[in-house]
Motif scaffolding. Sequence first.
Motif, PDB file in Angstrom:
ATOM      1  N   SER A 256       4.223  -2.184  -4.880  1.00 38.86           N
ATOM      2  CA  SER A 256       3.196  -3.049  -5.457  1.00 38.86           C
ATOM      3  C   SER A 256       3.798  -3.936  -6.537  1.00 38.86           C
ATOM      4  CB  SER A 256       2.083  -2.193  -6.068  1.00 38.86           C
ATOM      5  OG  SER A 256       1.600  -1.289  -5.118  1.00 38.86           O
TER       6      SER A 256
ATOM      7  N   TYR B 172      -3.643  -3.644  -8.551  1.00 38.33           N
ATOM      8  CA  TYR B 172      -3.003  -2.325  -8.452  1.00 38.33           C
ATOM      9  C   TYR B 172      -3.150  -1.527  -9.744  1.00 38.33           C
ATOM     10  CZ  TYR B 172      -0.777  -5.092  -4.834  1.00 38.33           C
ATOM     11  OH  TYR B 172      -0.545  -5.921  -3.782  1.00 38.33           O
TER      12      TYR B 172
ATOM     13  N   THR C 117       0.821  -1.210   0.000  1.00 41.02           N
ATOM     14  CA  THR C 117       0.000   0.000   0.000  1.00 41.02           C
ATOM     15  C   THR C 117       0.853   1.258   0.000  1.00 41.02           C
ATOM     16  OG1 THR C 117      -0.086  -0.112   2.402  1.00 41.02           O
ATOM     17  CG2 THR C 117      -1.893  -1.129   1.202  1.00 41.02           C
TER      18      THR C 117
ATOM     19  N   ARG D  31      -4.030   2.151  -9.496  1.00 44.22           N
ATOM     20  CA  ARG D  31      -2.921   2.912  -8.937  1.00 44.22           C
ATOM     21  C   ARG D  31      -1.808   3.094  -9.971  1.00 44.22           C
ATOM     22  NH1 ARG D  31      -0.994   3.741  -3.753  1.00 44.22           N
ATOM     23  NH2 ARG D  31      -2.694   2.522  -2.920  1.00 44.22           N
TER      24      ARG D  31
END
Lengths: 297, 194
Positions: B124, B182, B118, B185
């Motif tokens: 990630s 992910y 995170t 992101r």
Amino acid sequence: MNDTSGNSGKGTRDGRGPSGLPEPGPAPSTAELRRRATSYFDREMGPAETDEFKARLLADDRALREFEMTRRAIEHLRTGRPSPDLTRSILDEVERRRRLLGVHRHARRRRIFNIASAAGAIAMAVLVFFGVDSVLPGPGGPPTAARGPGPMGPLVAVPGVADRDAPADGALALELHGPVDASRGLRWDISASPMLVGAPTEIARGSLPLESSSWAPLGTSGVWPTLFPNASISRPPASALLVEALKVDEPGKAASVPVKPAAPREDAKPGEDAKPDKQKSKDQPGPASQPKPPAPR
Amino acid sequence: MDRIEERRLIKRAAKGDHAAAEIFVRTYQHSVYNYILRMCGRPDVAEDVVQEAFVRALTGLDRFDPRFRFSTWLFVIARRVYLNLIQKHRPDSNSELVEARSAPERLPETPLARSEATESIRDSLQAALLGLPADQREVLILFHQQEWPIRVIAQHLGIPEGTVKSHLHRGRKRLRLLLEPYRTRIEGEAEVLD
């Protein structure tokens, strides 16, 4: 879009249109674009094909997204940087370990030398014990004289051979007073005439004492049959007759030393010929007519 | 560094020449570090492995086979040191790797890995990489990071070239799947960066 496959967009212009862009064609499926992406990441795609593939990719959102994810993951593989002092740390450790290894190597060499020295000393002791005179050539030549009844080297008096003793069972023995240098070639000629004879029972066990100040029994067992494989040993009276102690020395100093027979033992059993009997002994047949002993153990 | 220069430096370094040893360290430390870092995901472990690999290589140059390149030899040593290390400390230092191996299709679930995941996009990516089986991860690293040809990777790992290709394709596919959580992101960062 970055080119992470190592393929370059420069070079051939095959497959391009007049504007420099790839020729339009039927839109490939997502599956086909995935296959081409594999080829691209495997670095199997030529420059023109790469450009064409990238142009097609822009038209397929899903394939483009997958391609970008893979490309970013691959880029990530190349991003690590070690701490700035890693170089110094490695070199210091290499230097420290080299010094340590140097010390260890020195210690190991020393340990090996010590072990080798000890092994050498043991080997020498074994050689001396089992008759170094049969291995190392003396100053008078190779040690062949002791093998069999053939001619021996010059005879010299053995310093210190003075007397005999009578060990158990009346076996013949020599008493050596003072050490005898084995490296100069101590020989016992038990096949020469008059030959060595022994007790009714097996002659006392023992080996050739090369450096001894005590009595040394001569026997048919132990190292004697090995040292003198051609010797004839009979079953004479209890007392021995004669033996010659020979020593190969400088020429001109040769001599033999007769050894007196053993004295009779007081506890000898009746009927046994335990007394020394020189006359009888002298009547013993020579070595040529003696029966051969059994093969040495 | 060409072969002639390399051999000359090896001779010097074998005699204890500090400068020659330093050239080797400066030339190869980054690539070996990156290789190990992406294998284990821990900078401290990677630095330890790199240091030990260099120490073994530079103090054992008398055993170096001149038919090979120094870099190849160094990578072999580094790999061995790393494998020994994870064999020795697997439960402690590489729990995320063990977890990933036992369930390669999902992300590591250790608190450490989750918190790292995170923190940033790179974490990630690293977490996803650690989610790959070790053989696939290693092939991906050697091919895409070190840019070794498939033939060389096959020799280095002692496996057929077909297996290398298979690991490569499956590894990339699995990596993409592992990165799927992910994606937002990563794409968001990509937009910012672009």
